[in-house]
Design an enzyme around this catalytic site. Sequence first.
Site, PDB file in Angstrom:
ATOM      1  N   LYS A 283     -19.173 -17.233   2.275  1.00  0.00           N
ATOM      2  CA  LYS A 283     -20.569 -16.902   2.534  1.00  0.00           C
ATOM      3  C   LYS A 283     -21.101 -16.296   1.216  1.00  0.00           C
ATOM      4  CE  LYS A 283     -20.205 -15.751   7.376  1.00  0.00           C
ATOM      5  NZ  LYS A 283     -18.762 -14.967   7.424  1.00  0.00           N
TER       6      LYS A 283
ATOM      7  N   GLY B  77      -8.602  -8.153  -1.290  1.00  0.00           N
ATOM      8  CA  GLY B  77      -8.929  -9.189  -0.157  1.00  0.00           C
ATOM      9  C   GLY B  77      -8.059 -10.346  -0.167  1.00  0.00           C
TER      10      GLY B  77
ATOM     11  N   ARG C  71       0.822  -1.120  -0.134  1.00  0.00           N
ATOM     12  CA  ARG C  71       0.085  -0.096   0.051  1.00  0.00           C
ATOM     13  C   ARG C  71       0.807   1.242   0.162  1.00  0.00           C
ATOM     14  NH1 ARG C  71      -5.160  -2.173   3.768  1.00  0.00           N
ATOM     15  NH2 ARG C  71      -6.257  -2.822   1.947  1.00  0.00           N
TER      16      ARG C  71
ATOM     17  N   GLY D 169     -13.159  -4.582   0.148  1.00  0.00           N
ATOM     18  CA  GLY D 169     -14.756  -3.970   0.296  1.00  0.00           C
ATOM     19  C   GLY D 169     -14.915  -3.207  -0.929  1.00  0.00           C
TER      20      GLY D 169
END
Length: 408
Positions: free
Chosen positions: A208, A365, A39, A388
């Site tokens: 999920k 992610g 980053r 996200g």
Amino acid sequence: MGLNKKSVDDLTNLQGRRVLVRCDFNVPLKDGVITDETRINAALPTINKLLGEGAKVILCSHLGKVKNGPNEKESLAPVAVRLAEKLGKEVNFVADYNVTGEAATAAVAAMNDGDVVLLQNTRFRGAEETKNGEEFSKELAELADDYVCDAFGSSHRAHASVAGVTKFIAAKGGSNVVGYLMQKEIDFLGKAVENPVRPFVAILGGAKVADKLNVINNLLEKCDTLIIGGGMAYTFLKAQGKEIGKSMLDESKIDYCKEMMEKAEKLGKKLLLPVDTTVCAGFPNPIDAEVEGQVVSADAIPADMEGLDIGTETAALYAEAVKSAKTVVWNGPMGVFENPTLAAGTLAVAKAMAETDATTIIGGGDSAAAVNQMGMGDKMSHISTGGGASLEFLEGKELPGVAAADDK
């Protein structure tokens, strides 16, 4: 989506102007040492461009979750040290927990053209930052003439340092633009979703179904083939009427999975689900513990076993679909990739993407972690810096950090 935003290249006459840059310096730290500098490296092109034009560069970022108020463990001090080394010049770090207080004001007032100031962790201001507080937004804007948002990983959050500040910069005639990193994300993700070169294959994994509801729905309309892997595949298999043993199941989402399969059929899209799966007696504990895995047909998962990765036939099927694509977007691993025994499915997909000349986009992610861990990061067209944020982008949502920038 409104992707035609002004970028840092649209800023002119920067000599002596104070430019506030919202970076994503949310780096992983272990005992005060940065363990992954991706980053920081990603922020350098924008910072160097501004410095090269004689701007006074004021950097801000959050780090960590900051649950219990300001603390030294979540200070940006280690970032300041590494950043100075990478820029080859001094970075004046304002350690004051107030972020925009007297120390910050004084540091900015003392700047010469081409100087760099780094403010303290924006989340040290708590709810003022996360709830987009007016006062904090205003204080940030008072330090600068123009604002650059280059923190894609935070651009889906309407925080003071991401969105709120832009209102006050605009009010005094300043510009609000996106940095090079943001521009790259918008170009790759935006184009993939809005105007892809076809065939367009989307691969979704992860645990999920609930996390990916809107993404599945949105991508089914945009892509030609949708591939499902990871823990969420078992709810789809259950929706097909298969027995899934002890595998992860999102009981309340079975009907949703049925709807999505019907939707795919109606739209004439391919929806690929596992035809075989790697099963174990249980989830590995710790996650990289040695486990005994066996590959069984998706029709024959034993009642006392848990599916933890796609099987060999499925991996070949998915790799084949990738090979025929011109655009591939991947978000979420195919199995428990942290475990050597259960990484084969994720590896097969990564390998197929590395070997194709299609545009390949990794949606941040865990997928980014998996690709980098497998040493294939440099073979991808684009690896998103925000998990996200890239998910919300793929859902077709407008990101506050993008929306707040000036239109071209």
